[in-house]
Motif scaffolding. Structure first.
Motif, PDB file in Angstrom:
ATOM      1  N   CYS A 171       0.871  -1.160  -0.005  1.00 47.53           N
ATOM      2  CA  CYS A 171       0.089   0.047   0.022  1.00 47.53           C
ATOM      3  C   CYS A 171       0.806   1.305  -0.251  1.00 47.53           C
ATOM      4  CB  CYS A 171      -0.873  -0.074   1.188  1.00 47.53           C
ATOM      5  SG  CYS A 171      -2.171  -1.304   1.178  1.00 47.53           S
ATOM      6  N   GLU A 175       1.325   4.228  -2.748  1.00 43.83           N
ATOM      7  CA  GLU A 175       1.157   5.719  -2.462  1.00 43.83           C
ATOM      8  C   GLU A 175       2.499   6.426  -3.015  1.00 43.83           C
ATOM      9  OE1 GLU A 175      -0.960   7.911  -1.213  1.00 43.83           O
ATOM     10  OE2 GLU A 175      -2.192   5.895  -1.474  1.00 43.83           O
ATOM     11  N   GLU A 206      -5.691   2.051  -7.472  1.00 55.47           N
ATOM     12  CA  GLU A 206      -4.817   3.291  -6.874  1.00 55.47           C
ATOM     13  C   GLU A 206      -4.093   3.755  -8.005  1.00 55.47           C
ATOM     14  OE1 GLU A 206      -4.580   4.088  -3.464  1.00 55.47           O
ATOM     15  OE2 GLU A 206      -6.419   2.557  -3.325  1.00 55.47           O
TER      16      GLU A 206
END
Ligand code: ADP
Ligand code: PAZ
Length: 458
Positions: A171, A175, A206
């Motif tokens: 994750c 980012e 994402e």
């Protein structure tokens, strides 16, 4: 010669004459200019992040330079710009494993002036960020000592950079990619390993990126063959006198006549492959007792938190306080079957005694865990090698990272139990072959993979 792989054959067929190839350079810059117009420029990093120390506090050796000049790449072919399969930059191969994600970044060093001018800022900044740091965030590392320069991938010349981070940090990685503008590039991400399936949706959500998936064992084999071809003087090695602290020597192994060979990939779990020729392999065995088992058990038994810590503890421990040796059972050797008294008869065999348990250290526990897992993998590898009638056994995977204890144990076990027939061979780029194989696929398939459909090979 049967079984012989021609050195540089892969490189030669991939290579394209670079010097004076202005038509190719100008065609590439035109393509890049078009891409930059089409894709726009996303958010950028400024490349000013500090270099952080590695977690184990060791100083990295200086980058190894492996030079291949354009002139050395015999078999160069003339280039047809219209068929240039080079995908848009940046060029990555990614292996998302059960424990670690390996990222291989290919930085072209043959950019024409026009290409450099037309390159979008985001790509320049990604390159600067990756190159100027050895640590990314809290847990990402670049293995600068493995860097390979002036290598040919697809039809380009450049530098291979090797980066890893824990898969559990995916994750944060997404980012970071977003913050560096990756999401706006619409470039192709080729990925292998179980995580290519598990995280596919996350990449889509994402970063608006479709992962192009490749099989991890196909990628592993092609990565091994590519790296060995391009680092032939120093990639493969073995240990002479592995049991003797004074006489033990690391020696380069000539792998120019490789087939058949066995690959024992020690990652989280273990896969064993028999390789009979180029692009000709079978997965013949495996075990769930692998690198992840060592790390998991070690954390449980010693309270350590990292692989580096576990290895450090093991290096300072004594497994004889934990394991029952043949001599603990026989009082000496088991002569009839040639079992020396020094051999482990029963891993963790002393631990049913409360008195023994009271006297063991964290170091002893780490050491016994490392030896238990390593010996088990060695036994399985030996049986598979005998079954397949294969004598060369390549051990790869990140379990072997900073882990000379296991490498020497495997070396001794292979040689001793096979009466000198089997050879344990190790590779410098240990855990990165799957990611390299994936990068090769990206550079091969190029523009075709920029569509939104997912490709699964193998
Ligand atoms: N920094 C590290 N963090 C975690 N595990 C590591 C590290 N370095 C080496 N290892 C060892 O490498 C194993 C993972 O090897 P790897 O080849 O990357 O497999 P995978 O693809 O399953 O992640 C771990 O289980 C552990 O034993
Ligand atoms: C499932 C795997 C191929 C995944 O690869 P990894 O992430 O461990 O490198 C590997 O863990 C494996 O082969 N495990 C052993 C399974 C078995 O044969 O028992």
């Amino acid at each position: 010669m049967p079984g012989e792989r021609k050195k540089g054959a892969r490189r030669a067929s991939d290579a394209v004459a670079r010097e004076g190839d202005t038509s190719q350079a100008s065609e590439r810059s035109k393509n890049d200019a078009e891409r930059s117009v089409n894709k726009g420029e996303g958010g950028v990093g400024d490349g000013s992040e500090e270099t952080l120390p590695t977690t184990n506090g060791h100083t990295e050796p200086p980058p190894k330079t492996i030079k291949v000049t354009a002139g050395e790449m015999n078999g160069a072919t003339s280039h047809h710009p219209a068929q240039d399969p080079t995908p848009p930059m940046p060029w990555f191969g990614m292996d998302i494993g059960g424990t670690l994600t390996k990222l291989v970044y290919f930085e072209p060093t043959d950019l024409s002036e026009a290409e450099e001018e037309s390159e979008v800022e985001t790509i320049k900044n990604i390159r600067r960020y990756l190159k100027s740091n050895k640590a990314y965030g809290e847990t990402g590392h670049r293995d600068a000592h493995l860097q390979m320069e002036s290598v040919c991938v697809g039809n380009r010349i450049g530098t291979l950079h090797f980066i890893r981070f824990p898969t559990s940090e995916m994750c944060q990685f997404l980012e970071l990619c977003k913050s560096k503008g990756m999401a706006s590039l619409a470039s192709t991400i080729c990925a292998t390993g179980g995580g290519a399936y598990k995280f596919e949706e996350g990449f889509q959500r994402e970063m608006n990126l479709t992962l192009h998936k490749f099989d991890e064992l196909d990628s592993l084999i092609s990565g091994i063959e590519y790296i060995e071809d391009n680092n032939m003087d120093s990639e493969c090695y073995y240990f002479l006198n592995p049991r003797s602290p004074n006489l033990c020597q690391k020696i380069t192994y000539d792998f120019s006549n490789p087939y058949p060979f066995l690959v024992v990939n020690i990652g989280s779990g273990v896969s064993i492959l028999a390789v009979d020729g180029p692009d000709d392999y079978r997965r013949v065995s495996g075990t769930s007792l692998g690198g992840g088992t060592f790390l998991g058990l070690c954390c449980l038994l010693t309270g350590c938190n990292t692989f580096e810590e576990a290895i450090e503890l093991a290096a300072n421990g004594n497994n004889e306080n934990i394991d029952k040796l043949v001599r603990d059972i026989y009082g000496g050797d088991y002569e009839r079957f040639g079992l020396s008294g020094d051999i482990v008869a029963c891993s963790f065999g002393h631990m049913n005694s409360a008195e023994k348990r009271a006297n063991v250290s964290r170091e002893d526990l780490a050491c016994a865990t490392l030896i238990t897992i390593t010996n088990n993998i060695g036994s399985i590898a030996r049986m598979v090698a005998a079954n397949e009638k294969i004598e060369k056994v390549l051990f790869v995977g990140n379990f072997l990272r900073v882990n000379p204890i296991s490498m020497k144990l495997l070396s001794h076990a292979m040689e001793f139990w096979s009466e000198g027939k089997l050879k344990a061979i190790f590779l410098e780029h240990e855990g990165y072959f799957g990611a390299v194989g994936c990068l090769l696929e990206l550079m091969k398939t190029g523009e075709q993979t920029t569509s939104s459909s997912t490709t699964t090979s193998g």
